[in-house]
Write a protein that holds these residues in place. Structure first.
Motif, mmCIF file in Angstrom:
data_model
loop_
_atom_site.group_PDB
_atom_site.id
_atom_site.type_symbol
_atom_site.label_atom_id
_atom_site.label_comp_id
_atom_site.label_asym_id
_atom_site.label_seq_id
_atom_site.Cartn_x
_atom_site.Cartn_y
_atom_site.Cartn_z
ATOM 1 N N GLY A 140 -5.880 -16.066 -3.517
ATOM 2 C CA GLY A 140 -5.905 -14.933 -3.407
ATOM 3 C C GLY A 140 -6.259 -14.274 -1.871
ATOM 4 N N VAL A 141 -6.500 -15.102 -1.208
ATOM 5 C CA VAL A 141 -6.944 -15.018 0.305
ATOM 6 C C VAL A 141 -5.408 -14.900 0.880
ATOM 7 N N VAL A 142 -4.397 -15.753 0.764
ATOM 8 C CA VAL A 142 -3.223 -15.452 1.181
ATOM 9 C C VAL A 142 -2.351 -14.585 0.665
ATOM 10 N N GLU A 143 -2.499 -14.011 -0.473
ATOM 11 C CA GLU A 143 -1.814 -12.961 -1.105
ATOM 12 C C GLU A 143 -2.325 -11.657 -0.427
ATOM 13 N N ALA A 144 -3.387 -11.457 -0.416
ATOM 14 C CA ALA A 144 -4.156 -10.365 0.087
ATOM 15 C C ALA A 144 -3.563 -10.157 1.490
ATOM 16 N N MET A 145 -3.721 -11.393 2.400
ATOM 17 C CA MET A 145 -3.101 -11.123 3.868
ATOM 18 C C MET A 145 -1.622 -10.944 4.085
ATOM 19 N N GLU A 146 -0.959 -11.182 3.023
ATOM 20 C CA GLU A 146 0.301 -11.015 3.248
ATOM 21 C C GLU A 146 0.880 -9.307 2.486
ATOM 22 N N ILE A 147 0.049 -8.900 1.680
ATOM 23 C CA ILE A 147 0.219 -7.664 1.042
ATOM 24 C C ILE A 147 -0.565 -6.633 2.054
ATOM 25 N N MET A 148 -1.601 -6.807 2.668
ATOM 26 C CA MET A 148 -2.483 -5.890 3.664
ATOM 27 C C MET A 148 -1.725 -5.907 4.815
ATOM 28 N N LEU A 149 -0.975 -6.882 5.224
ATOM 29 C CA LEU A 149 -0.475 -7.001 6.630
ATOM 30 C C LEU A 149 0.300 -5.600 6.931
ATOM 31 N N ILE A 150 1.235 -5.292 5.641
ATOM 32 C CA ILE A 150 2.068 -4.022 5.836
ATOM 33 C C ILE A 150 1.290 -2.850 6.310
ATOM 34 N N ALA A 151 0.215 -2.835 5.856
ATOM 35 C CA ALA A 151 -0.732 -1.666 6.238
ATOM 36 C C ALA A 151 -1.168 -1.658 7.327
ATOM 37 N N VAL A 152 -1.637 -2.523 8.134
ATOM 38 C CA VAL A 152 -2.088 -2.855 9.365
ATOM 39 C C VAL A 152 -0.983 -2.601 10.424
ATOM 40 N N VAL A 153 0.218 -3.235 9.964
ATOM 41 C CA VAL A 153 1.556 -3.312 10.933
ATOM 42 C C VAL A 153 2.288 -2.123 10.913
ATOM 43 N N SER A 154 2.279 -1.112 9.910
ATOM 44 C CA SER A 154 3.141 -0.302 9.807
ATOM 45 C C SER A 154 2.831 1.006 10.902
ATOM 46 N N PRO A 155 1.808 1.313 11.467
ATOM 47 C CA PRO A 155 1.782 2.222 12.893
ATOM 48 C C PRO A 155 2.633 1.680 14.033
ATOM 49 N N VAL A 156 2.504 0.175 13.961
ATOM 50 C CA VAL A 156 3.124 -0.617 15.351
ATOM 51 C C VAL A 156 4.563 -0.445 15.086
ATOM 52 N N ILE A 157 5.029 -0.992 14.136
ATOM 53 C CA ILE A 157 6.628 -0.719 13.973
ATOM 54 C C ILE A 157 7.050 0.686 13.854
ATOM 55 N N ARG A 158 6.322 1.565 13.317
ATOM 56 C CA ARG A 158 6.808 2.842 13.339
ATOM 57 C C ARG A 158 7.056 3.356 14.804
ATOM 58 N N CYS A 159 6.241 2.927 15.759
ATOM 59 C CA CYS A 159 6.444 3.248 17.363
ATOM 60 C C CYS A 159 7.468 2.400 17.694
ATOM 61 N N GLU A 160 7.394 0.952 17.767
ATOM 62 C CA GLU A 160 8.352 0.129 18.295
ATOM 63 C C GLU A 160 9.917 0.510 18.022
ATOM 64 N N TRP A 161 10.161 0.957 16.821
ATOM 65 C CA TRP A 161 11.435 1.054 16.168
ATOM 66 C C TRP A 161 11.833 2.450 16.055
ATOM 67 N N HIS A 162 11.008 3.423 16.220
ATOM 68 C CA HIS A 162 11.211 4.827 16.202
ATOM 69 C C HIS A 162 11.506 4.994 14.630
ATOM 70 N N LEU A 163 10.538 4.642 13.702
ATOM 71 C CA LEU A 163 10.704 5.040 12.233
ATOM 72 C C LEU A 163 10.305 6.271 11.737
ATOM 73 N N GLU A 164 11.098 6.650 10.631
ATOM 74 C CA GLU A 164 10.579 7.861 10.199
ATOM 75 C C GLU A 164 9.758 7.494 8.977
ATOM 76 N N ASN A 165 9.083 8.466 8.424
ATOM 77 C CA ASN A 165 8.214 7.968 7.046
ATOM 78 C C ASN A 165 8.968 7.274 6.003
ATOM 79 N N TRP A 166 10.287 7.679 5.584
ATOM 80 C CA TRP A 166 10.411 7.229 4.350
ATOM 81 C C TRP A 166 11.194 5.444 4.873
ATOM 82 N N GLN A 167 11.255 5.250 6.076
ATOM 83 C CA GLN A 167 11.727 4.033 6.631
ATOM 84 C C GLN A 167 10.476 3.219 6.530
ATOM 85 N N VAL A 168 9.393 3.640 6.748
ATOM 86 C CA VAL A 168 8.100 2.977 6.761
ATOM 87 C C VAL A 168 7.829 2.567 5.395
#
Length: 492
Positions: free
Chosen positions: A59-87
């Protein structure tokens, strides 16, 4: 005068007596015992503590992999100039991979073993997770995270192994406690993100998040294959060795007699899930899984969205919106705003809510039963989604998110236990696999509600979440089978 020849008659008479002999005594019947008898007789002990720690850590590993998207989303949005639907599409594809592989892994686990599929899924997930950290573009990032989703889908086999080794009276207590590991994984990835992303970047965060999965692969050798699975395939000797090992570790003994179980040739068939006996149960379970996943990941992504865009009271702060400029000088409509330290603290506080209701959830599962307990928590989830429509302060928002995380975690606890208990050994992994697959449909839709619709209509998004939870509450209340105190079924 000659004497009468009586001696031959006597000899013949004795011979007849010797031939007749004593009547055969009925043979004493050999005692037999099943895996269920052995598990109950051995009881809870040191083996189950090790089982809980190692399989729970999945469960530790699964939670880290799933929750990782939530914390990384703002960064990749900026880095690759993503719109809402792309995130949102990133999360959707992760769960698409989960959905496709979940059925496949469940089918293979019922045919070839839970342990093998669990090991395969962890190696697969760790490999593609590491590759994600080297993704050169948005397209590669989406593809590699999809592959990670495929690997994560096999982690549910750890829960099945725990369920099949635990005595009946301990399942309702030990399985909900596994939520502690999911909580630990969620807190770990948020804590790491708050330190790693601002300093060495999101790519190193992904690399560090892969380490627990690699370590856990090495620990799997201490956990044997399910004895219930072995006897269902006719491998009684392997099952007996496993049970003897558990008895030694627990300083207990096996029941007297020989281990005997029917050899079941037909295992892991879709037709069995939709047969007369389990049709209604299966369909209602699928509806509940879909709704719970929709609500759970909706809460997680909505929390990040509300914090990132300051949607308190449904109003977005225009002063924080940033338009990026591309090489041609045109403005891109992407929104660029990284998490502040206070945002990470808020995420940690709301995540801690997942453990708050755990004691009450355990009491409800064991005293009210699985169905009624799930119905109550789903109904309360619907209520708190509606309460998010109330214009309140940041502290009030955190309080509502805190309770929502507690409720959706309790929902997942209960439906995991119910699904693992309601199906027999021959189709348990397939039942979990198909349920997990349908569950990901809800998870695939959730990003577009939390990250797209919520920005257009906060009320509409929250009311949709509430309506789905209300339907699930009714479905849980009307489930045809209650598994509280019920032994695991071996055959259908």
């Amino acid at each position: 005068m000659a004497s009468k020849p009586t001696e031959p008659v006597t000899i013949l008479s004795l011979r007849r007596l010797s031939l007749s002999g004593p009547e055969p005594q009925p043979q004493k019947e050999t005692k037999m015992f099943t895996v269920e008898d052995a598990v109950e007789t051995i009881g809870f002990g040191r083996f189950h503590v090790a089982l809980f720690l190692i399989m729970g850590s999945t469960g530790v590993v699964e939670a880290m992999e799933i929750m990782l998207i939530a914390v990384v989303s703002p960064v990749i949005r900026c880095e690759w100039h993503l719109e809402n639907w792309q995130v949102a599409f990133v999360t959707t594809m992760v769960f698409f991979g989960y959905m496709v592989a979940s059925v496949l892994f469940g089918l293979l686990a019922d045919r070839y073993g839970r342990w093998k599929i669990l090991l395969l899924s962890f190696v697969w997930g760790a490999y593609f997770s590491l590759l994600t950290s080297f993704a050169p573009s948005y397209i590669w990032f989406v593809f590699l995270r999809t592959m990670v989703g495929c690997g994560v889908s096999g982690h549910s086999q750890g829960l099945i192994i725990k369920t099949e080794f635990l005595p009946t009276k301990y399942r309702g207590y030990m399985l909900p406690l596994s939520q502690v590991f999911w909580l630990a994984g969620s807190l770990l990835i948020i804590g790491l993100a708050s330190v790693v992303i601002p300093t060495i970047g999101w790519r190193w965060l992904i690399r560090l998040a892969s380490i627990p999965g690699i370590i856990l692969v090495l620990a799997f050798k201490f956990i044997p294959e399910s004895a219930r699975f072995n006897v269902s395939t006719g491998n009684t000797q392997a099952a007996l060795r496993t049970l003897q090992r558990i008895a030694r570790m627990n300083r207990s003994v096996l029941p007297e007699g020989q281990l005997l179980e029917p050899v079941l040739d037909k295992r892991g068939r879709f037709a069995d899930l939709l047969g007369v006996k389990y049709l209604r149960t299966t369909l209602q379970i699928w509806v509940i899984w879909l709704g719970i996943s929709f609500a759970y990941y909706g809460v997680i992504l909505a929390s990040a969205e509300l914090l990132e865009r300051d949607l308190v009271c449904g109003v977005q702060s225009e002063s924080q919106e940033v338009h990026s400029v591309d090489s041609e000088g045109s403005q891109s409509p992407c929104y660029c705003h990284l998490f502040a330290p206070s945002d990470y603290r808020t995420m940690i506080i709301s995540t801690l809510g997942e453990i708050v209701l755990n004691p009450l959830n355990i009491l409800g599962i064991n005293f009210l039963g699985r169905r009624l307990s799930l119905s109550i928590t789903m109904g309360c989830t619907a209520l708190f989604f509606l309460l998010l429509n109330i214009c309140t302060s940041s502290a009030g928002l955190i309080g509502f998110l805190f309770m929502l995380r507690a409720l959706v975690a309790a929902n997942f606890n209960t439906i995991y236990i119910y699904t693992a208990e309601v199906y027999p050994t021959t189709m348990r992994a397939l039942g979990m696999g198909t349920s997990g697959s349908l569950c990901r449909i809800g998870a695939m839709v959730a990003p577009f509600i939390s990250q797209v619709l919520m920005n257009a209509s906060l009320v509409g998004a929250l009311c949709l979440f509430a309506a789905v939870c209300a339907v699930c509450a009714i479905s849980a209340f009307t489930l045809p089978i209650e598994t509280k105190g019920r032994a695991l079924q071996q055959i259908k």
